[in-house]
Design an enzyme around this catalytic site. Structure first.
Site, PDB file in Angstrom:
ATOM      1  N   ASP A 161       2.490  11.398   9.426  1.00 44.54           N
ATOM      2  CA  ASP A 161       1.767  12.228   8.461  1.00 44.54           C
ATOM      3  C   ASP A 161       1.632  13.653   8.979  1.00 44.54           C
ATOM      4  O   ASP A 161       1.270  13.873  10.142  1.00 44.54           O
ATOM      5  CB  ASP A 161       0.363  11.677   8.214  1.00 44.54           C
ATOM      6  CG  ASP A 161       0.383  10.291   7.594  1.00 44.54           C
ATOM      7  OD1 ASP A 161       1.392   9.956   6.945  1.00 44.54           O
ATOM      8  OD2 ASP A 161      -0.604   9.561   7.766  1.00 44.54           O
ATOM      9  N   ASP A 194      -2.494  12.426   3.929  1.00 44.94           N
ATOM     10  CA  ASP A 194      -2.979  11.060   3.726  1.00 44.94           C
ATOM     11  C   ASP A 194      -4.458  10.916   4.095  1.00 44.94           C
ATOM     12  O   ASP A 194      -4.929  11.506   5.077  1.00 44.94           O
ATOM     13  CB  ASP A 194      -2.167  10.080   4.580  1.00 44.94           C
ATOM     14  CG  ASP A 194      -0.843   9.704   3.933  1.00 44.94           C
ATOM     15  OD1 ASP A 194      -0.457  10.375   2.965  1.00 44.94           O
ATOM     16  OD2 ASP A 194      -0.204   8.743   4.408  1.00 44.94           O
ATOM     17  N   ARG A 243       3.716   9.913  -5.068  1.00 42.15           N
ATOM     18  CA  ARG A 243       2.412  10.101  -4.416  1.00 42.15           C
ATOM     19  C   ARG A 243       1.977  11.568  -4.413  1.00 42.15           C
ATOM     20  O   ARG A 243       1.872  12.215  -3.378  1.00 42.15           O
ATOM     21  CB  ARG A 243       2.421   9.555  -2.986  1.00 42.15           C
ATOM     22  CG  ARG A 243       2.760   8.082  -2.901  1.00 42.15           C
ATOM     23  CD  ARG A 243       2.629   7.570  -1.474  1.00 42.15           C
ATOM     24  NE  ARG A 243       2.974   6.145  -1.383  1.00 42.15           N
ATOM     25  CZ  ARG A 243       2.868   5.415  -0.280  1.00 42.15           C
ATOM     26  NH1 ARG A 243       2.427   5.980   0.842  1.00 42.15           N
ATOM     27  NH2 ARG A 243       3.215   4.142  -0.277  1.00 42.15           N
TER      28      ARG A 243
END
Length: 520
Positions: A161, A194, A243
């Protein structure tokens, strides 16, 4: 089968060059921590101030960032860390101390609070090295680039991430950052932004997220639904497979973002989540909103969005696209105040403001842009002027010829209430009106041959309640502008045989007395 984002990078690079050509020219001052500019859900729960009031230190390596955290008097002692240069695995080591808990393979903001990390000078780039926020609160990350963070291959960092938050995280403001990958999961990358395992009161603003299989998630599984109160505004999502974000449970407010080339799906609300989706611009994309890849439904409230070359897949047992109507399926209460730019100007405003190195430029909320604060005490007011994007609404009364009254002009629409007429909007009288048969509808002015129009004036009758609208080139269907209410609206001069005023929401009955059109 998911296509690799890496295969599309060269094409997007060309688009990025075109977008850069329309971005507004802004001075590139050294940035300072603009804690007063925090917006969205990060203003709640006591607010987000980062390291305001604390000592300011400079760091050019990851080790220096960790050292700054570890030499504080306590884990909650305020500190502003100004970062310049490239931060990577080679210059980032673990540092120990009573006020920190760091690691060598990431920038670790763990079990701490009251910290600002901000890029200054020539800029700060976290190259293949992610920023990890865990069990922490009141953190600001501003004006930095994080790129090519991997979860597989070499080197790896932060679970893949770019910025990741997990485990009791509160009040985070990530602002004016550029987060990018060079492909999808098969190339070793994961999410760009995230949040999981109890994260709340977060704002992501004026950011660029691009070239990734996954934009970001809120909740790591269908049972991880305790993450909530997240705001996304004035961000650019470009060349992302899915997403943008994926939301499992909780509430997200998503407004004034520009979505370009969402290749498989976009905002994915599932597992009971609620997304308020206001005045975004979706372009050249697929399935930009809905519940995807699960039967666990999520919900959305929509208003003022523009769909520009958006396609939709068929509904199925694990696929529930919101389009093409994108009708609301819930209502969402937002506890803070905010001002919406018209969706039509979002691409230009976002191009001028989003990402690192933009002088902390922000929208004024009226389709114009102003630069942020600088650290230079000698900078005069003229050094960072407000720079305007063409507004979609003008308060002045138009002058010149009302083309709606020209010879050969006519009117039509989608429906009309009893006792009203389409022609009433072009008869020069404020005592006759048109109303749709319901709360929404279209009214158009048309001509036998093309005319040039750049401004309209919607004169409402007493008691009218126009909510959101779009102005369309009635000959092509192209959206020229959008916003709320009646009055004077301006847009790029357009040659057409028909101009349509499309009312997409209202709180009662719209009542239009005159629909005036002007060349300038």
């Amino acid at each position: 089968m998911r296509r690799s984002v890496a295969l599309r990078l060269s094409a997007v690079a060309g688009v990025a060059g075109l977008a850069g050509a329309i971005a507004l020219g802004l001075p590139q001052h050294e940035a300072s921590a603009a804690t007063g500019g925090v917006t969205g859900f990060a203003t709640q729960n006591g607010g987000t101030t980062g390291g305001a009031g604390g000592v300011t230190v400079k760091a050019t390596t990851g080790t220096q960032i960790h050292n700054a955290l570890c030499t504080r008097a306590a884990a909650n002692t305020p500190i502003i860390i100004q970062v310049e240069g490239t931060i990577n695995h080679g210059n980032t080591t673990k540092v120990s101390g009573d006020s920190c808990n760091t690691a060598a393979d990431k920038i670790e903001l763990k079990e701490i609070s009251n910290v600002t990390i901000i890029g200054v000078g020539a800029g700060a780039t976290f190259d293949q090295l992610g920023i990890h926020i865990r069990d922490s609160s009141n953190i600001i990350v501003q004006n930095v680039t994080v790129k090519n963070v991997k979860k597989s291959g070499s080197p790896t960092s932060n679970g893949g991430d770019a910025i990741g938050m997990e485990s009791t995280v509160r009040n985070i403001w990530v602002d004016h950052v550029t987060l990018e990958a060079s492909g999808g999961e098969s190339e070793g990358f994961d999410g760009l932004f995230d949040m999981k395992d109890d994260v709340e009161y977060v704002t992501l603003s004026y950011a660029i997220l691009r070239n990734s299989g996954r934009g970001g998630l809120i909740g790591s599984s269908e049972t991880d639904t305790g993450n909530s109160n997240i705001t996304f505004h004035h961000n650019k999502y470009e060349n992302i497979d899915s997403r943008t974000p994926l939301l499992r449970g909780g509430v997200a407010h998503i407004y004034n973002n520009h979505y370009y080339s969402l290749n498989e799906s976009g905002i994915n609300s599932r597992a009971g989540a609620k997304a308020k989706v206001d005045n975004n611009y979706f372009q050249n994309s697929k399935d930009v909103l809905g519940t995807f890849y699960t039967s666990e439904a999520g919900y959305w409230q929509t208003s003022g969005n523009i769909l520009d070359n958006v396609t939709w897949s068929a509904a199925g047992s694990e696929n529930n696209p919101a389009g093409p109507a994108m009708a609301s399926t819930t209502t969402v209460s937002i506890p803070y105040s905010y001002t919406l730019d018209a969706a039509s100007c979002v691409p230009s405003v976002v191009a001028a403001t989003a990402g690192a190195g933009k002088g902390l430029a922000v929208s004024t909320g009226s389709c114009s842009v102003t630069t942020g604060p600088t650290t230079s005490p000698s900078a005069s007011a003229s050094a960072s002027p407000s720079t305007s994007v063409s507004p979609s609404t003008s308060p002045s009364t138009p002058t010149g010829t009302n083309l709606s009254l020209a010879s050969g002009a006519g009117a039509d629409g989608s429906s009309k209430a009893s006792g009203t007429s389409y022609g009433n909007v072009r008869d020069g009288s404020l005592t006759t009106i048109w109303s749709p048969s319901g709360a929404t509808g279209d009214i158009s002015i048309k001509w036998g041959s093309a005319v040039t129009v750049s401004k309209i004036n919607i004169r409402e009758a007493s008691g009218s309640s126009i909510g959101n609208f779009q102005i369309l080139n009635g000959a092509t269907g192209a959206v020229l502008a959008s916003g709320t209410g009646g009055g004077v609206k301006t847009f790029t001069a357009t040659s057409t045989t028909k101009i349509t005023f499309k009312i997409t929401s209202s709180s009662g009955t719209p009542k239009i007395a005159e629909f005036e059109t002007y060349a300038s």
